[in-house]
Design an enzyme around this catalytic site. Structure first.
Site, short mmCIF file in Angstrom:
data_model
loop_
_atom_site.label_atom_id
_atom_site.label_comp_id
_atom_site.label_asym_id
_atom_site.label_seq_id
_atom_site.Cartn_x
_atom_site.Cartn_y
_atom_site.Cartn_z
N CYS A 123 0.82 -1.22 0.00
CA CYS A 123 0.00 0.00 0.00
C CYS A 123 0.85 1.27 0.00
O CYS A 123 0.33 2.37 -0.17
CB CYS A 123 -0.94 0.00 1.19
SG CYS A 123 -1.89 -1.52 1.34
N HIS A 167 -3.26 6.87 2.53
CA HIS A 167 -3.68 5.58 1.99
C HIS A 167 -5.08 5.28 2.52
O HIS A 167 -5.38 5.48 3.69
CB HIS A 167 -2.68 4.50 2.43
CG HIS A 167 -3.17 3.12 2.20
ND1 HIS A 167 -3.70 2.72 0.99
CD2 HIS A 167 -3.24 2.03 3.01
CE1 HIS A 167 -4.06 1.46 1.07
NE2 HIS A 167 -3.81 1.01 2.29
N ASN A 222 -10.16 -0.45 -0.10
CA ASN A 222 -8.70 -0.37 -0.04
C ASN A 222 -8.11 -1.01 -1.29
O ASN A 222 -8.17 -2.22 -1.45
CB ASN A 222 -8.24 -1.09 1.24
CG ASN A 222 -6.72 -1.11 1.39
OD1 ASN A 222 -5.98 -0.82 0.46
ND2 ASN A 222 -6.27 -1.47 2.57
C1 COA Z 1 -10.41 -5.19 10.07
C2 COA Z 1 -10.98 -4.19 11.04
C3 COA Z 1 -12.00 -3.27 10.36
C4 COA Z 1 -11.71 -4.95 12.15
O1 COA Z 1 -12.22 -4.04 13.07
P1 COA Z 1 -11.98 -4.26 14.62
O2 COA Z 1 -12.70 -3.21 15.31
O3 COA Z 1 -10.51 -4.38 14.84
O4 COA Z 1 -12.68 -5.65 14.82
P2 COA Z 1 -12.25 -6.82 15.80
O5 COA Z 1 -11.42 -7.79 15.04
O6 COA Z 1 -11.72 -6.27 17.09
O7 COA Z 1 -13.64 -7.43 16.11
C5 COA Z 1 -14.65 -6.71 16.83
C6 COA Z 1 -15.90 -7.53 16.84
O8 COA Z 1 -16.45 -7.59 15.53
C7 COA Z 1 -16.56 -8.94 15.08
N1 COA Z 1 -16.17 -8.96 13.67
C8 COA Z 1 -14.94 -9.06 13.13
N2 COA Z 1 -15.00 -9.00 11.79
C9 COA Z 1 -16.31 -8.86 11.49
C10 COA Z 1 -17.01 -8.73 10.31
N3 COA Z 1 -16.38 -8.72 9.12
N4 COA Z 1 -18.34 -8.57 10.36
C11 COA Z 1 -18.99 -8.56 11.53
N5 COA Z 1 -18.39 -8.68 12.71
C12 COA Z 1 -17.05 -8.83 12.69
C13 COA Z 1 -15.60 -9.74 15.93
O9 COA Z 1 -16.03 -11.07 16.03
C14 COA Z 1 -15.68 -9.00 17.25
O10 COA Z 1 -16.85 -9.40 17.92
P3 COA Z 1 -16.87 -9.54 19.54
O11 COA Z 1 -16.60 -8.15 20.03
O12 COA Z 1 -18.23 -10.03 19.82
O13 COA Z 1 -15.77 -10.48 19.85
C15 COA Z 1 -9.87 -3.31 11.67
O14 COA Z 1 -9.06 -4.10 12.50
C16 COA Z 1 -9.02 -2.64 10.65
O15 COA Z 1 -9.49 -1.80 9.91
N6 COA Z 1 -7.72 -2.94 10.63
C17 COA Z 1 -6.80 -2.33 9.70
C18 COA Z 1 -7.11 -2.80 8.32
C19 COA Z 1 -6.24 -2.14 7.33
O16 COA Z 1 -6.12 -0.96 7.33
N7 COA Z 1 -5.63 -2.92 6.49
C20 COA Z 1 -4.83 -2.46 5.44
C21 COA Z 1 -3.60 -1.81 5.90
S1 COA Z 1 -2.66 -1.44 4.56
#
Ligand code: COA
Length: 343
Positions: free
Chosen positions: A132, A268, A299
């Site tokens: 990225c 990004h 993304n």
């Molecule tokens: C991926 C992302 C959106 C997930 O969000 P998050 O807030 O970290 O989510 P978590 O993994 O902590 O999960 C939170 C809750 O949502 C749930 N969950 C996770 N993915 C889910 C989905 N796709 N749909 C619904 N629920 C989901 C989990 O089970 C968890 O539930 P719980 O609280 O009951 O245990 C976030 O981590 C993110 O944006 N990370 C960076 C991604 C990125 O920028 N990548 C590219 C970099 S170049």
């Protein structure tokens, strides 16, 4: 056997140097978005999610996916045409092609020489693997190339077909990625219109975003599960929020500008919440336009910054000459940031 005595070296400052320009600038940008729109509703069933959750946690409402027969090079070509047209140069004036991508599906050759051939070019052409952050790496290299005299007009492309490498049943990535291409022409300039790049890597965290299996592991795997990109979302999120604002700050300092001097912030497009957190940490004034292309493009890794830039210019959110801070960060982990004047 008699050993020959080494003679005195011939290279005593005889090599002529190349002459570059005192500055560099982006003279054109272009973008390509595949036709097929994929709303969240098409993604949610396979990952037991909802449109509401995806919008709230990432800010994404839809993304574009390329056709099966549409390649990384096809998309790069379409975006490049726009950049060449805006730059007002002839395609034959391009003397280097840099393609930033992690989804060109050939280990070799690179996408860049194939793209160069689409424009009947026989110039230097190579790919950049910086995920990225690839586009900002490309802008940095291109700027140094024109200032160093090894090129006059460089075509820089960020392009991804992430749909080929996404596991659509993986809750942490299926809704994040999209396909597309963005391109820029970097040209010689008397004035400095591309600031110094602040960049680096944190290879000790290489496993936080990665292709799950290497090609050689894939070959030896009887189950043959197609290698897709995996991500430790939480870790990446924290790194982006806390680690990248200081890098952006350093890029401003290196360019000698303050936040209040900027017209636009083009980070990004990884997650809307990451963008919001960075704005807060950088204490950006409210009148600065912020790229939020992620909402409808998701993304697109290396393509995200040039795609967002092209859209902001096309929609009149920014103008030619606007001062923008751009920062790319991703798998590696790697990052690059610079202040640029928009074409
Ligand atoms: C991926 C992302 C959106 C997930 O969000 P998050 O807030 O970290 O989510 P978590 O993994 O902590 O999960 C939170 C809750 O949502 C749930 N969950 C996770 N993915 C889910 C989905 N796709 N749909 C619904 N629920 C989901 C989990 O089970 C968890 O539930 P719980 O609280 O009951 O245990 C976030 O981590 C993110 O944006 N990370 C960076 C991604 C990125 O920028 N990548 C590219 C970099 S170049």
């Amino acid at each position: 056997m008699r050993l020959r005595k080494s003679r005195s070296p011939k290279g005593t400052g005889k090599i002529k140097g190349a002459t570059g320009s005192s500055g560099s600038r982006i003279t054109g940008v272009g973008g390509y978005r595949p036709e097929r729109v994929i709303p969240n509703s098409e993604i949610v069933d396979a990952i037991d999610s909802s449109d509401e959750w995806i919008r709230e946690r990432s800010g994404i409402t839809e993304r574009r996916f390329a056709r099966p027969d549409e390649s990384v090079v096809d998309m790069a070509e379409a975006a490049s045409k726009g950049a060449i047209a805006m730059a007002g140069i002839d395609q034959s004036d391009i003397d280097a092609v840099l393609v930033a991508t992690v989804t060109h599906p050939y280990q070799t050759p690179a996408a860049a020489p194939i793209l160069a051939d689409r424009f009947d070019l026989r110039c230097a052409a190579f790919d950049i693997s910086a995920a990225c952050a690839g586009y900002c790496h490309g802008i940095s290299l291109a700027s140094d190339m024109v200032r160093g005299g090894s090129a006059s007009n460089v075509l820089v492309v960020g392009v991804e077909k992430l749909s080929d490498f996404t596991d659509m049943t993986d809750r942490s990535t299926a809704f994040i990625f999209g396909d597309g291409a963005g391109a820029a022409i970097v040209s010689r300039s008397d004035k400095t219109k591309i600031g110094p790049t602040v960049w680096g890597s944190e290879g000790d965290s290489w496993q936080t975003i990665m292709q799950r299996e290497s090609w050689t592991e894939f070959r030896g795997n009887d189950e043959k599960t197609w290698p897709t990109i995996g991500m430790e979302g939480h870790k990446v999120f924290r790194w982006a929020v806390w680690g990248m604002a200081p890098v952006a700050q350093k890029a401003m300092e290196a360019a000698g500008v303050k936040a209040s001097d900027l017209d636009a912030f083009i980070p990004h497009q990884a997650n809307m919440r990451i963008i919001d957190a960075m704005i807060k940490q950088l204490k950006l004034p409210e009148d600065i336009v912020v790229a939020r292309d992620i909402a409808t493009t998701a993304n697109t890794s290396a393509a995200s910054i040039p795609l967002a830039t092209e859209r902001m210019l096309r929609e009149g959110q920014v103008q030619s000459g606007s001062l923008a801070l751009q920062i790319g960060f991703g798998a590696g982990l790697v990052y690059a940031a610079q202040v640029v004047e928009l074409p």
